[in-house]
Design a protein around this motif. Structure first.
Motif, short mmCIF file in Angstrom:
data_model
loop_
_atom_site.label_atom_id
_atom_site.label_comp_id
_atom_site.label_asym_id
_atom_site.label_seq_id
_atom_site.Cartn_x
_atom_site.Cartn_y
_atom_site.Cartn_z
N ALA A 243 0.68 -1.75 -0.09
CA ALA A 243 0.38 0.06 -0.10
C ALA A 243 0.75 1.17 -0.01
CB ALA A 243 -0.65 0.56 0.70
N GLN A 244 1.84 1.43 0.91
CA GLN A 244 3.05 2.03 0.67
C GLN A 244 3.54 2.58 -0.44
OE1 GLN A 244 6.02 1.87 3.25
NE2 GLN A 244 6.46 4.21 3.68
N ARG B 195 -0.82 3.20 10.77
CA ARG B 195 0.35 3.34 9.85
C ARG B 195 0.62 4.72 9.21
NH1 ARG B 195 1.32 -2.23 11.33
NH2 ARG B 195 2.51 -2.49 13.34
N LEU B 196 -0.21 4.38 7.79
CA LEU B 196 -0.47 4.38 6.32
C LEU B 196 -0.71 6.24 7.04
CD1 LEU B 196 0.48 4.16 3.99
CD2 LEU B 196 -1.53 3.44 3.15
N ALA B 197 -1.51 6.20 7.48
CA ALA B 197 -2.05 7.92 8.24
C ALA B 197 -0.89 8.40 8.82
CB ALA B 197 -2.86 7.39 8.73
N ARG B 198 -0.02 7.75 9.54
CA ARG B 198 0.79 8.34 10.28
C ARG B 198 2.30 9.15 9.48
NH1 ARG B 198 2.22 9.86 14.90
NH2 ARG B 198 4.50 10.33 15.39
N ALA C 254 -8.16 -0.36 1.00
CA ALA C 254 -8.90 -1.61 1.21
C ALA C 254 -8.70 -2.83 2.22
CB ALA C 254 -9.32 -1.28 0.17
N GLN C 255 -7.72 -3.05 1.81
CA GLN C 255 -7.38 -4.61 2.06
C GLN C 255 -6.00 -4.24 3.34
OE1 GLN C 255 -4.58 -5.96 -1.10
NE2 GLN C 255 -5.91 -5.77 -2.59
N LEU C 256 -5.71 -3.21 3.97
CA LEU C 256 -4.86 -2.48 4.98
C LEU C 256 -6.13 -3.20 6.53
CD1 LEU C 256 -2.98 0.47 4.69
CD2 LEU C 256 -2.41 -1.68 4.37
#
Length: 122
Positions: free
Chosen positions: A12-13, A48-51, A39-41
């Protein structure tokens, strides 16, 4: 203890990095891949992705732009809301660091690291 990132998160990253770096027409195509990857996270990886995105948006704001913030809102409203909540908890950027960031070229996930005296081979 070493932080272990899931393969779903790393994917995703990577996809979001490509979406962030893409030009207008390519960004529209990359948006579908990015939405699918996000969507798979699971909940922890989503945080973590939001951070990670909050730090990128913070650096972008130091350069005087708010473009990514708006693009994220259009890509995924819930991820954008999570990123905004996380952004509010980040420490403020110092003026000296903001000036340095404004002078640097934008860095993408594909940018090779610069060699420094510490990391350079002898």
């Amino acid at each position: 203890m070493e932080l272990t990132l899931s393969s779903v998160y790393r994917h995703a990253q990577r996809v979001l990095s490509q979406w962030i770096d893409a030009r207008h027409a390519a960004a529209r195509r990359e948006a579908f891949r990015a939405r699918t990857a996000v969507a798979q996270l699971d909940l922890a990886d989503r945080h973590r992705l939001a951070r990670w995105l909050a730090w990128i948006v913070s650096a972008e704001r130091c350069r005087g732009s708010r473009r990514l913030d708006e693009r994220l809102r259009q890509l995924d409203a819930s991820l954008h809301a999570s990123m905004r909540t996380t952004l509010a908890t980040l420490p403020p950027m110092h003026a000296v660091e903001a000036v340095r960031l404004a002078a640097e070229r934008p860095v993408s996930a594909d940018t090779a690291p610069r060699m420094t005296s510490v990391s350079a081979t002898r």
